[in-house]
Design an enzyme around this catalytic site. Structure first.
Site, PDB file in Angstrom:
ATOM      1  N   ASN A   1     -15.754 -24.386 -18.845  1.00 32.63           N
ATOM      2  CA  ASN A   1     -16.710 -24.187 -19.936  1.00 32.63           C
ATOM      3  C   ASN A   1     -16.753 -25.432 -20.828  1.00 32.63           C
ATOM      4  OD1 ASN A   1     -18.441 -23.186 -21.842  1.00 32.63           O
ATOM      5  ND2 ASN A   1     -17.367 -21.234 -22.080  1.00 32.63           N
ATOM      6  N   VAL A   2     -17.317 -26.510 -20.286  1.00 26.23           N
ATOM      7  CA  VAL A   2     -17.309 -27.795 -20.992  1.00 26.23           C
ATOM      8  C   VAL A   2     -18.134 -27.756 -22.281  1.00 26.23           C
ATOM      9  CG1 VAL A   2     -16.766 -29.177 -18.950  1.00 26.23           C
ATOM     10  CG2 VAL A   2     -19.156 -28.694 -19.513  1.00 26.23           C
TER      11      VAL A   2
ATOM     12  N   TYR B   1     -15.655 -26.781 -29.551  1.00 28.27           N
ATOM     13  CA  TYR B   1     -14.387 -26.565 -30.238  1.00 28.27           C
ATOM     14  C   TYR B   1     -13.769 -27.881 -30.713  1.00 28.27           C
ATOM     15  CZ  TYR B   1     -14.642 -21.872 -28.171  1.00 28.27           C
ATOM     16  OH  TYR B   1     -15.030 -20.615 -27.808  1.00 28.27           O
TER      17      TYR B   1
ATOM     18  N   GLY C   1     -26.094 -21.889 -35.148  1.00 31.26           N
ATOM     19  CA  GLY C   1     -24.853 -22.043 -35.911  1.00 31.26           C
ATOM     20  C   GLY C   1     -24.041 -20.769 -36.023  1.00 31.26           C
TER      21      GLY C   1
ATOM     22  N   PHE D   1     -18.528 -14.663 -28.652  1.00 32.11           N
ATOM     23  CA  PHE D   1     -19.727 -14.667 -27.808  1.00 32.11           C
ATOM     24  C   PHE D   1     -20.964 -14.551 -28.678  1.00 32.11           C
ATOM     25  CE2 PHE D   1     -22.900 -12.304 -25.206  1.00 32.11           C
ATOM     26  CZ  PHE D   1     -23.090 -13.244 -24.210  1.00 32.11           C
ATOM     27  N   VAL D   2     -21.944 -15.378 -28.366  1.00 30.92           N
ATOM     28  CA  VAL D   2     -23.253 -15.314 -28.999  1.00 30.92           C
ATOM     29  C   VAL D   2     -24.263 -15.105 -27.886  1.00 30.92           C
ATOM     30  CG1 VAL D   2     -24.982 -16.551 -30.371  1.00 30.92           C
ATOM     31  CG2 VAL D   2     -22.536 -16.807 -30.906  1.00 30.92           C
TER      32      VAL D   2
ATOM     33  N   GLY E   1     -21.947 -19.316 -33.734  1.00 28.61           N
ATOM     34  CA  GLY E   1     -20.568 -19.507 -33.271  1.00 28.61           C
ATOM     35  C   GLY E   1     -19.730 -20.233 -34.312  1.00 28.61           C
TER      36      GLY E   1
END
Length: 166
Positions: free
Chosen positions: A130-131, A137, A101, A92-93, A103
């Site tokens: 969570n698209v 990812y 950057g 989590f950010v 994450g």
């Protein structure tokens, strides 16, 4: 991970960070629309992370000295590989720090830990809706494991199963 050109620093959490970790977990729970399920307390986190038998580790990301995000992870094991892995439970950010950057830096750090610890894999789960995270990812080379379905037993069902009456 800190250089003169970036205000970003990554570090292992310490017992003094427990309240900040709880606040980050609560922020994640809000983001995932699961705040009602978040019952973590400082005492529970302290015991789980820094007690006699730690169950997980946390890497904190700081931006200009302010806690901006975290990765909470633990080791699992692959019987097929006969090697440990790292399971990323939460990344989590804080919204105000996104786009820097952080994450990516946290995931890179975990990949480096996995390699240095002779792990065979780094894995995590993501909510289907969570698209943005899924796209992020996939850009890093992660691939969905669509052939697997996660099962979970909690609460009364866990207690019932543990009693042997299930």
């Amino acid at each position: 991970m800190s250089t003169a050109s970036t205000p970003l620093a990554l570090r292992a959490a310490t017992p003094a960070d427990v309240s900040a970790i709880r606040e980050l977990i609560e922020g994640l729970a809000e983001y995932e629309q699961l705040r009602h399920e978040c019952i973590a307390t400082d005492a529970l986190l302290h015991e789980a992370l820094f007690g006699a038998r730690p169950h997980a580790e946390v890497v904190l990301a700081e931006w200009n000295g302010e806690v901006a995000g975290f990765a909470l992870f633990f080791h699992n094991f692959s019987t097929f590989l006969a090697r440990p892995g790292i399971y990323l439970e939460d990344l989590f950010v804080r919204p105000s720090f996104r786009g820097h950057g952080i994450g990516r830096a946290l995931l890179t750090h975990l990949a480096q830990l996995a390699v240095s610890r002779s792990c065979g894999r780094l894995e995590w789960s993501v909510l289907d809706w969570n698209v943005d995270a899924i796209g992020f990812y996939e850009k890093l080379g992660a691939r969905a494991q669509d052939a697997w379905t996660v099962y979970r037993v909690t609460g009364d069902a866990l207690t019932h199963l543990a009693s042997g009456d299930a």
